[in-house]
Design a protein around this motif. Structure first.
Motif, PDB file in Angstrom:
ATOM      1  N   ILE A  39      44.553  39.181  30.708  1.00 41.08           N
ATOM      2  CA  ILE A  39      44.317  39.730  31.848  1.00 41.08           C
ATOM      3  C   ILE A  39      44.630  39.338  33.126  1.00 41.08           C
ATOM      4  O   ILE A  39      43.693  38.117  33.431  1.00 41.08           O
ATOM      5  CB  ILE A  39      42.691  39.780  31.584  1.00 41.08           C
ATOM      6  N   GLY A  40      44.920  40.634  33.990  1.00 36.49           N
ATOM      7  CA  GLY A  40      44.924  39.599  35.672  1.00 36.49           C
ATOM      8  C   GLY A  40      46.000  39.246  36.132  1.00 36.49           C
ATOM      9  O   GLY A  40      47.241  38.827  35.148  1.00 36.49           O
ATOM     10  N   ASP A  44      49.029  40.533  33.271  1.00 36.15           N
ATOM     11  CA  ASP A  44      47.792  41.217  33.477  1.00 36.15           C
ATOM     12  C   ASP A  44      48.466  42.454  31.999  1.00 36.15           C
ATOM     13  O   ASP A  44      49.741  43.347  32.257  1.00 36.15           O
ATOM     14  CB  ASP A  44      47.280  42.121  33.785  1.00 36.15           C
ATOM     15  N   ASP A  64      46.760  34.294  34.378  1.00 35.06           N
ATOM     16  CA  ASP A  64      45.736  33.535  35.780  1.00 35.06           C
ATOM     17  C   ASP A  64      44.334  33.710  36.099  1.00 35.06           C
ATOM     18  O   ASP A  64      43.610  32.641  36.576  1.00 35.06           O
ATOM     19  CB  ASP A  64      46.262  34.563  36.904  1.00 35.06           C
ATOM     20  N   LEU A  65      43.766  34.727  34.724  1.00 36.44           N
ATOM     21  CA  LEU A  65      41.712  34.492  35.699  1.00 36.44           C
ATOM     22  C   LEU A  65      41.052  34.017  34.255  1.00 36.44           C
ATOM     23  O   LEU A  65      39.186  33.870  34.200  1.00 36.44           O
ATOM     24  CB  LEU A  65      41.322  36.429  35.309  1.00 36.44           C
ATOM     25  N   PRO A  85      36.904  36.514  35.709  1.00 34.99           N
ATOM     26  CA  PRO A  85      35.567  37.179  36.627  1.00 34.99           C
ATOM     27  C   PRO A  85      34.544  38.093  36.030  1.00 34.99           C
ATOM     28  O   PRO A  85      34.628  38.617  34.599  1.00 34.99           O
ATOM     29  CB  PRO A  85      36.885  38.091  36.427  1.00 34.99           C
TER      30      PRO A  85
END
Length: 99
Positions: A39-40, A44, A64-65, A85
């Motif tokens: 995710i991201g 992604d 990264d997230l 997030p």
């Protein structure tokens, strides 16, 4: 950070695209099976299907997230922290299965 308690063979759903399953628990750490999509960031949507080991007090980044950490183990129960997030839902798989 979301803190989730898991036993062996129980899963965490991260967003709609990633599942993390605890496959083994011992006194020093846990083994995870991670499946789905990252995710991201630049990765992604990249497919992931791998096993990771996580010791008490350590963490692993999934793209990264998303970051997973192992807070503690008591008996056959692992307490796992998930940082993601705010717009990414963190759920116990059995809660989704009940719906």
């Amino acid at each position: 950070m979301h803190m989730i308690t898991r036993h062996q063979d129980e899963s965490i759903l991260i967003g709609d695209r990633m599942t993390v399953t605890v496959t083994e628990i011992d006194k020093s750490g846990i083994r995870l099976m991670i499946e789905g999509e990252l995710i991201g960031g630049p990765d992604d949507g990249l497919a992931i299907h791998e096993a990771r080991e996580l010791g008490v007090g350590s963490e692993v980044r999934l793209g990264d997230l998303v970051t997973l950490s192992l807070a503690n183990i008591r008996g056959g129960t692992a307490r796992i922290g998930v940082v993601a997030p705010a717009n990414v839902a963190i759920r116990r798989k059995e809660m989704l299965d009940q719906k």
